[in-house]
Enzyme design. Structure first.
Site, PDB file in Angstrom:
ATOM      1  N   ASP A 167       0.758  -1.055  -0.103  1.00 13.12           N
ATOM      2  CA  ASP A 167       0.002  -0.063  -0.232  1.00 13.12           C
ATOM      3  C   ASP A 167       0.845   1.256  -0.108  1.00 13.12           C
ATOM      4  O   ASP A 167       1.801   1.347   0.717  1.00 13.12           O
ATOM      5  CB  ASP A 167      -0.888   0.056   1.051  1.00 13.12           C
ATOM      6  CG  ASP A 167      -1.990   1.025   1.266  1.00 13.12           C
ATOM      7  OD1 ASP A 167      -2.261   1.315  -0.003  1.00 13.12           O
ATOM      8  OD2 ASP A 167      -2.456   1.327   2.294  1.00 13.12           O
ATOM      9  N   GLY A 168       0.427   2.361  -0.612  1.00  9.20           N
ATOM     10  CA  GLY A 168       1.193   3.565  -0.549  1.00  9.20           C
ATOM     11  C   GLY A 168       1.466   4.165  -1.896  1.00  9.20           C
ATOM     12  O   GLY A 168       2.328   5.203  -1.928  1.00  9.20           O
TER      13      GLY A 168
ATOM     14  N   ASN B  26     -10.247  -1.929  -6.632  1.00  8.06           N
ATOM     15  CA  ASN B  26      -9.414  -1.153  -7.741  1.00  8.06           C
ATOM     16  C   ASN B  26      -9.917  -0.885  -9.195  1.00  8.06           C
ATOM     17  O   ASN B  26      -9.488   0.060  -9.846  1.00  8.06           O
ATOM     18  CB  ASN B  26      -7.807  -1.676  -7.840  1.00  8.06           C
ATOM     19  CG  ASN B  26      -7.360  -1.699  -6.574  1.00  8.06           C
ATOM     20  OD1 ASN B  26      -6.283  -2.656  -6.274  1.00  8.06           O
ATOM     21  ND2 ASN B  26      -7.587  -0.877  -5.632  1.00  8.06           N
TER      22      ASN B  26
ATOM     23  N   ARG C 299     -11.218   2.709  -9.690  1.00  8.12           N
ATOM     24  CA  ARG C 299     -10.261   3.808  -9.780  1.00  8.12           C
ATOM     25  C   ARG C 299     -10.542   4.273 -11.294  1.00  8.12           C
ATOM     26  O   ARG C 299     -10.793   3.882 -12.202  1.00  8.12           O
ATOM     27  CB  ARG C 299      -8.768   3.492  -9.793  1.00  8.12           C
ATOM     28  CG  ARG C 299      -8.404   2.924  -8.331  1.00  8.12           C
ATOM     29  CD  ARG C 299      -7.142   2.607  -8.284  1.00  8.12           C
ATOM     30  NE  ARG C 299      -6.875   2.266  -6.707  1.00  8.12           N
ATOM     31  CZ  ARG C 299      -5.535   1.859  -6.202  1.00  8.12           C
ATOM     32  NH1 ARG C 299      -4.533   1.927  -7.195  1.00  8.12           N
ATOM     33  NH2 ARG C 299      -5.237   1.754  -5.074  1.00  8.12           N
TER      34      ARG C 299
END
Length: 248
Positions: free
Chosen positions: A25-26, A73, A76
């Protein structure tokens, strides 16, 4: 060339997790902080993943699962999703030689049918070519959802019951796994999540009942081998009781 350090040797002499799972993550936040497009974070994240895969293989960890793309996801922006899918194809093309060299078996868990044909074919190709590799199994969770995996298993069990190919009494905790994406995958011993977030985000919901957790403040593109070793050392210092009480 062997990059095993003194710290690595100390780790190897202790009990290592059989299966490490990582929520990477990130990437987006890393890119934003640097004033870069989000895809730059994903590309850097791929480089980090490569280092962690190699380190895991060197340490002799049998299974490594990376949460790369969740069911959620797909929500997105379309441009980001399309770029991510292209990056996945590029990754598989580029990393196949490494998998063969390091004897890494590659598996994907998740709904492959969600992906475009070019990616599905590439996944099938790499899975087939690496199927006899036996040093480590690399599991990539793509279009994966823990809830969807459980629901899928329930539907398959109901089909078997309807066909009378399965009896109700044959449904156990262990037999349920036969209906998961990758039945032979053992439960994670250690789950690592980066970026300081303290949640599991629909990953391995059934499998992590007794998994040890390690949360890192580092964004995934900043995640280092040293931080990985720190997580493994933390795991080794814990006493896993699986609900039991040991009296001395």
């Amino acid at each position: 060339m062997n990059h095993t350090s003194i710290d690595d040797h100390h780790l190897i002499s202790q009990v290592l997790p059989r299966h490490v799972a990582i929520i990477m993550d990130g990437n987006g936040r890393w890119a934003k902080r640097k004033g870069l497009p989000r895809i730059a974070g994903h590309k850097k994240g791929v480089e980090v993943a490569r280092k962690i895969i190699i380190k895991s293989c060197e340490l002799g960890i049998p299974y490594l699962s990376l949460f790369a793309f969740s069911k959620e996801n797909w929500q997105r922006p379309r441009e980001e999703v399309e770029t991510l899918l292209a990056l996945l194809v590029e990754y598989l093309n580029k990393e196949l030689p490494l998998m063969m060299e390091k004897e890494i078996r590659f598996k994907v868990i998740g709904d492959k049918e969600d992906f475009p044909e070019v990616l599905r074919k590439k996944i099938d190709e790499v899975e087939k070519l690496t199927s006899n590799n036996n040093k480590m199994t690399l599991v990539l969770a793509l279009s994966y959802s823990g809830r969807a995996e459980i629901l899928r298993a329930i539907k398959k069990i109901l089909e078997k019951l309807k066909e009378k190919a399965l009896k109700p009494e044959e449904i156990t905790e262990e037999s349920l796994r036969n209906f998961f994406y990758f039945p032979e995958l053992p439960d994670p011993d250690l789950l690592i999540r980066t970026s300081g977030e303290l949640r599991i985000s629909n990953f391995f919901l059934y499998q992590i009942a007794y998994t040890e957790f390690y949360f890192s403040e580092m964004l995934w593109p900043d995640f280092t081998e040293e931080e990985y070793l720190k997580a493994l050392k933390s795991y080794q210092q814990r006493e896993r009781r699986f609900g039991r009480v040991y009296e001395f």
